[in-house]
Write an enzyme that holds these catalytic residues in place. Sequence first.
Site, mmCIF file in Angstrom:
data_model
loop_
_atom_site.group_PDB
_atom_site.id
_atom_site.type_symbol
_atom_site.label_atom_id
_atom_site.label_comp_id
_atom_site.label_asym_id
_atom_site.label_seq_id
_atom_site.Cartn_x
_atom_site.Cartn_y
_atom_site.Cartn_z
ATOM 1 N N ASP A 1 0.818 -1.223 0.000
ATOM 2 C CA ASP A 1 0.000 0.000 0.000
ATOM 3 C C ASP A 1 0.847 1.266 0.000
ATOM 4 O OD1 ASP A 1 -2.166 -1.739 0.161
ATOM 5 O OD2 ASP A 1 -2.055 -1.790 2.352
ATOM 6 N N HIS B 1 -4.818 -1.780 -5.592
ATOM 7 C CA HIS B 1 -4.072 -0.620 -6.070
ATOM 8 C C HIS B 1 -5.056 0.477 -6.439
ATOM 9 C CE1 HIS B 1 -0.366 -3.280 -7.212
ATOM 10 N NE2 HIS B 1 -0.732 -3.389 -5.967
HETATM 11 P P1 GDP Z 1 -0.775 0.267 -3.530
HETATM 12 O O1 GDP Z 1 -1.358 -1.009 -3.057
HETATM 13 O O2 GDP Z 1 0.687 0.338 -3.328
HETATM 14 O O3 GDP Z 1 -1.165 0.618 -4.948
HETATM 15 O O4 GDP Z 1 -1.399 1.413 -2.592
HETATM 16 P P2 GDP Z 1 -2.950 1.568 -2.170
HETATM 17 O O5 GDP Z 1 -3.677 2.110 -3.341
HETATM 18 O O6 GDP Z 1 -3.459 0.334 -1.545
HETATM 19 O O7 GDP Z 1 -2.821 2.608 -0.991
HETATM 20 C C1 GDP Z 1 -2.248 3.868 -1.198
HETATM 21 C C2 GDP Z 1 -3.306 4.928 -0.823
HETATM 22 O O8 GDP Z 1 -2.703 6.195 -0.770
HETATM 23 C C3 GDP Z 1 -4.428 5.061 -1.838
HETATM 24 O O9 GDP Z 1 -5.597 5.439 -1.172
HETATM 25 C C4 GDP Z 1 -3.934 6.184 -2.753
HETATM 26 O O10 GDP Z 1 -4.982 6.876 -3.408
HETATM 27 C C5 GDP Z 1 -3.260 7.063 -1.754
HETATM 28 N N1 GDP Z 1 -2.112 7.842 -2.235
HETATM 29 C C6 GDP Z 1 -1.135 7.494 -3.105
HETATM 30 N N2 GDP Z 1 -0.189 8.455 -3.147
HETATM 31 C C7 GDP Z 1 -0.568 9.403 -2.280
HETATM 32 C C8 GDP Z 1 0.019 10.627 -1.826
HETATM 33 O O11 GDP Z 1 1.098 11.032 -2.242
HETATM 34 N N3 GDP Z 1 -0.671 11.333 -0.866
HETATM 35 C C9 GDP Z 1 -1.880 10.917 -0.375
HETATM 36 N N4 GDP Z 1 -2.479 11.655 0.551
HETATM 37 N N5 GDP Z 1 -2.446 9.768 -0.773
HETATM 38 C C10 GDP Z 1 -1.789 9.022 -1.692
HETATM 39 P P1 IMO Z 2 -0.831 -4.212 -2.234
HETATM 40 O O1 IMO Z 2 -0.447 -4.707 -3.617
HETATM 41 C C1 IMO Z 2 -0.859 -4.785 2.095
HETATM 42 C C2 IMO Z 2 -0.603 -8.923 3.537
HETATM 43 C C3 IMO Z 2 -1.875 -9.338 4.245
HETATM 44 C C4 IMO Z 2 -1.302 -10.339 5.229
HETATM 45 C C5 IMO Z 2 -0.200 -11.027 4.418
HETATM 46 C C6 IMO Z 2 -0.628 -12.330 3.775
HETATM 47 O O2 IMO Z 2 -2.141 -3.531 -2.190
HETATM 48 O O3 IMO Z 2 0.296 -3.435 -1.641
HETATM 49 P P2 IMO Z 2 -2.256 -12.997 1.799
HETATM 50 O O4 IMO Z 2 -3.724 -12.736 1.603
HETATM 51 O O5 IMO Z 2 -1.405 -12.451 0.711
HETATM 52 O O6 IMO Z 2 -1.964 -14.423 2.077
HETATM 53 O O7 IMO Z 2 -1.875 -12.195 3.145
HETATM 54 O O8 IMO Z 2 0.156 -10.105 3.396
HETATM 55 N N1 IMO Z 2 -0.809 -8.366 2.179
HETATM 56 C C7 IMO Z 2 -0.853 -7.068 1.898
HETATM 57 N N2 IMO Z 2 -0.796 -5.991 2.712
HETATM 58 N N3 IMO Z 2 -0.959 -4.620 0.762
HETATM 59 C C8 IMO Z 2 -0.993 -5.683 -0.061
HETATM 60 O O9 IMO Z 2 -0.998 -5.576 -1.392
HETATM 61 C C9 IMO Z 2 -0.975 -6.981 0.512
HETATM 62 N N4 IMO Z 2 -0.995 -8.220 -0.020
HETATM 63 C C10 IMO Z 2 -0.889 -9.058 1.026
HETATM 64 O O10 IMO Z 2 -2.496 -8.258 4.898
HETATM 65 O O11 IMO Z 2 -0.679 -9.673 6.297
HETATM 66 MG MG MG Z 3 -2.854 -1.690 -1.734
#
Ligand code: GDP
Ligand code: IMO
Ligand code: MG
Length: 444
Positions: free
Chosen positions: A15, A43
């Site tokens: 994330d 994502h």
């Molecule tokens: P990913 O799994 O790595 O793609 O990340 P996620 O989408 O799960 O979580 C990142 C969160 O942060 C999302 O809600 C994005 O919209 C948000 N986000 C990404 N970059 C920024 C940033 O620079 N500032 C803020 N405030 N939010 C961001």
């Molecule tokens: P993105 O791509 C955050 C974590 C789960 C758990 C561990 C194992 O959005 O960054 P699983 O279901 O894969 O067997 O869970 O890994 N986990 C993540 N945490 N972002 C992710 O993906 C994750 N993918 C798996 O929360 O701790």
């Molecule tokens: Mg994510």
Amino acid sequence: MNTHATAVVGLQWGDEGKGKIVDLLTSRHDVIVRYNGGANAGHSVQVGSERYALHLVPSGILHPDKICVIGNGVVVDPEKLLQEIDGLRQRGIEVGSNLLISDRAHVVMPYHKEQDAALEDFMAGITRDDAGSLAIGTTRRGIGPAYGDKVDRSTAIRMGDLLDAAYLRERLHVICGLRTRELKALGVQAPPLDPEALAKRFGEAGERLRPHITDTVYGLHDAVKAGKRMLFEGANASLLDIDHGTYPYVTSSNCSTLGIPAGTGLPMRNIGRVLGIMKAYSTRVGGGPFPTELLDAIGDGIRTRGREFGTTTGRPRRVGWLDLVAVRYACMICGTTGIACTLLDVLSGVDELKICTGYRLPDGRVSDRFIPDAHRLTDATAVYETLPGWSEPIRDASDRKALPENARRYLDRIEALLQLPIEMVGVGPDRRQTLEAASMASHA
Ligand code: GDP
Ligand code: IMO
Ligand code: MG
């Protein structure tokens, strides 16, 4: 080395904002490839007031003229994928010949999700003094059991198998008998698995996906030969890597860049630039050690301002100070060439910022080495450097020089400690809220 190929990889526990950065870089590439993970990934991409949550489809899909590939290293839940495709189409996003799925990607079946949940429930009942519950805190998307079947071989189903009705039925008859017994042993009270019903259901899903399912390995090699620019989209993140993360609190694939060759069929020399995505602080979802975790009002404030709730499961994310011991290690295993520091805006208003630069070990020594083993990492205590924070909002900043002095000092210190350049800075969720060094914006 293919200097036109970029890998986007998470340097923490997920994330970090990979989706946003992939979306931003897509216009400078031709083919966007997922190589690992499955629907455990979430994502988010924000474009104006529109917010997209992508789980299996690469984040490049919002750009109609690009090819998106789900590589052989991904585990695909076909029904979830179809839902995601339908959802995108309903919002006017084209999903047709621009999406290719490897015939060798493994299938996540409903019984994998039941196994995942049953094992988690079973482990949740077992606690240890130092580690809490033995449950991993998975996303319950069937990821571990599906990769488990891939390694077991005789009980696995691949996307190509969905297109051969007789073969699929035959395999499911054997698998369902075995799985029914295993689920019962784990205490699941459910009727026996019905191989005929599953064969029909997943045969139909396969038929809907047939136009996309192909030998992506040849496809990717042809694209490289034709000079296409590749963008690899890591799912999950380096500290969740099955071999190099905080085992056993990890996911079941190689989410670091080390997973790219195996998960795509493209040899290592195809990765040129490795952009490591790092939040300006740390978060973690699920169980496992977290040396810089904040269990106080500062952590709560960051969680609220950063909207730190899971894209996939909605769970509140655990929040902590930036752990540069962990990030430095992730940079090392990923071969990171530059950093995107995301969510810097979330730190506005925090008086003092801490950066973890070492771990104090039980014998009193301070080490700058990460400990990729949950049991031993639990015994490490974070050693911090403290920097002054800044109070101003920074979401409207147009370049790094325009940031408050203390925000610039924070970034400078991170660069010095990592010995890597910060090439992008995220100051908000929108595509446009990304500060890029001029030299990077022209980087193809
Ligand atoms: P990913 O799994 O790595 O793609 O990340 P996620 O989408 O799960 O979580 C990142 C969160 O942060 C999302 O809600 C994005 O919209 C948000 N986000 C990404 N970059 C920024 C940033 O620079 N500032 C803020 N405030 N939010 C961001
Ligand atoms: P993105 O791509 C955050 C974590 C789960 C758990 C561990 C194992 O959005 O960054 P699983 O279901 O894969 O067997 O869970 O890994 N986990 C993540 N945490 N972002 C992710 O993906 C994750 N993918 C798996 O929360 O701790
Ligand atoms: Mg994510």
